[in-house]
Design a protein around this motif. Structure first.
Motif, PDB file in Angstrom:
ATOM      1  N   ARG A 208     -10.329  -0.639   7.267  1.00  0.00           N
ATOM      2  CA  ARG A 208      -9.663   0.050   6.174  1.00  0.00           C
ATOM      3  C   ARG A 208      -8.858   1.203   6.748  1.00  0.00           C
ATOM      4  O   ARG A 208      -9.239   1.821   7.745  1.00  0.00           O
ATOM      5  CB  ARG A 208     -10.683   0.573   5.157  1.00  0.00           C
TER       6      ARG A 208
ATOM      7  N   GLU B  43      -1.282  -5.795   2.561  1.00  0.00           N
ATOM      8  CA  GLU B  43      -1.303  -4.384   2.177  1.00  0.00           C
ATOM      9  C   GLU B  43      -0.270  -3.563   2.944  1.00  0.00           C
ATOM     10  O   GLU B  43       0.439  -2.736   2.369  1.00  0.00           O
ATOM     11  CB  GLU B  43      -2.700  -3.797   2.421  1.00  0.00           C
TER      12      GLU B  43
ATOM     13  N   ALA C 193       0.835  -1.203   0.000  1.00  0.00           N
ATOM     14  CA  ALA C 193       0.000   0.000   0.000  1.00  0.00           C
ATOM     15  C   ALA C 193       0.870   1.254   0.000  1.00  0.00           C
ATOM     16  O   ALA C 193       0.573   2.238  -0.695  1.00  0.00           O
ATOM     17  CB  ALA C 193      -0.928  -0.003   1.212  1.00  0.00           C
TER      18      ALA C 193
ATOM     19  N   ALA D  25      -6.669   1.321   1.850  1.00  0.00           N
ATOM     20  CA  ALA D  25      -6.216  -0.067   1.806  1.00  0.00           C
ATOM     21  C   ALA D  25      -6.813  -0.832   2.977  1.00  0.00           C
ATOM     22  O   ALA D  25      -7.229  -0.246   3.986  1.00  0.00           O
ATOM     23  CB  ALA D  25      -4.691  -0.136   1.854  1.00  0.00           C
TER      24      ALA D  25
END
Length: 379
Positions: free
Chosen positions: A194, A174, A155, A168
């Motif tokens: 998230r 991530e 990410a 992300a």
């Protein structure tokens, strides 16, 4: 004759009685109809008054609601601009890495529940600071030492390549295992979390633009379920990047790899400047011609600064409050500097009396009030 008279009187009596009955019946009908008409008139009148009152109440409620909504919107906008202005000023006035980092984290934490700041140097992510609004102890959270390759955090790599904010999943694939470990553990059975990553960009041109740091954000300041205000975070990050660029341009701060470390942000002083001739020379050592020139230069400086104080008092006050005197008076200062240079600096003994007067009178002997944009003395 008596018979007819008696019949006539009887007929009159009957007609009179019939008339009286008819009159009473008509009067009764009239009275009943009048009351009905009055009742209906009252009902219609009060129905109209009730409708008018309801409409007036609704109108006043709508006006009050609109006014309060506008007031609340203005108050929220004022709080937002005050927060951003305070963040911008702290970023501009920061002289050390810790001050700049604290200003950026505090500014971002106004719009986020938890914030981590990572520097990005030579492909290495280094944790520089963090903020958490729900820390149990109520103080600053402990910060572990952490440096990882950006390749281990896809990410972050996406942010570095796109130079844009990225959302992300809070997952190892991530963020990487080490960075994910910084986040609080998710509640069992809870929804997938998230996070938002906002880049701090530096570089004066598009070709030079690069990601120097990344803000990692979890949760909105309004609550865990509230959406993150990515626009506000990007604005805070942009202010941070602009402050770094301004310091680089003024040779007062640079972003570089810390000596002996794998990466990080380090604010350093600018390159050494040549010594300026600021101290007035020994008056008796000057020739009569130079003494006259120095006296005229001093008078020029006093007059120009006095004119700025007199005719641009508001700009002087704002410049002092914002530590941006040069920016507030730039046009007048640049013209005065150019004229002073043209008329007086041809003498090798001359000093920058205009700079000295500006520093003494406008900045109250505090060089920082002139702001980082101030170019300094002419000699």
């Amino acid at each position: 004759m008596d018979f007819f008279r008696a019949q006539r009187d009887l007929a009159r009596e009957q007609i009179s009685a019939a008339w009286q009955l008819q009159v009473e019946r008509i009067q009764e009908d009239l009275e009943r109809g009048w009351r009905d008409h009055v009742a209906r008139a009252f009902d219609e009148r009060f129905d109209g008054l009730r409708s008018a009152a309801e409409e007036e109440i609704e109108r006043r409620v709508a006006l009050r609601l609109s006014a309060e909504t506008a007031q609340a919107r203005a108050s929220a906008m004022r709080q937002l601009t005050e927060q951003l202005n305070q963040t911008a000023r702290r970023l501009d006035q920061a002289e050390e890495l810790s001050d700049w980092t604290a200003a950026l984290l505090d500014g971002a934490s106004a719009f986020a529940r938890r914030v981590w700041l990572f520097s990005l140097v030579s492909g290495k992510l280094t944790l520089e600071g963090l903020r958490g609004q729900d820390d149990a102890a109520g103080g600053a959270p402990a910060m572990p030492e952490l440096t990882v390759d950006i390749a281990a955090a896809p990410a972050f790599q996406s942010v570095a390549e796109s130079k844009d904010a990225v959302f992300a999943m809070a997952a190892p694939g991530e963020l990487g295992e080490q960075i994910l470990a910084l986040l609080p553990e998710a509640e069992p059975g809870g929804a997938e979390r998230r996070v938002c990553l906002a880049p701090v960009l530096t570089g004066q041109s598009e070709r030079e633009r690069r990601v120097s740091a990344v803000l990692l954000v979890e949760g909105s300041a309004g609550g865990v379920e509230a959406p993150v205000d990515v626009n506000a975070l990007e604005l805070v990050a942009a202010l941070a990047g602009a402050s770094l660029d301004a310091r680089q341009a003024a040779q007062k701060a640079v972003v570089k790899v810390s000596p002996g470390a794998q990466g990080g942000l380090a604010m350093l002083g600018g390159a050494p400047q040549p010594q300026s001739r600021l101290a007035p020379p020994d008056w008796h050592s000057l020739s009569a011609e130079d003494q006259e020139l120095h006296a005229r230069a001093q008078r020029f400086a006093r007059v120009r600064v006095a004119e700025m104080r007199l005719y641009q008092a508001e700009a002087v006050r704002n410049g002092r409050e914002q530590a941006r005197l040069y920016l507030a008076l730039r046009g007048e200062m640049d013209r005065s500097r150019a004229q002073f240079k043209h008329e007086y600096l041809h003498s090798p003994t001359m000093v920058d009396y205009f700079h000295l007067e500006v520093l003494r009178t406008l900045a109250n002997d505090d060089l920082s009030l002139l702001g980082p944009e101030y170019p300094g003395p002419l000699v």
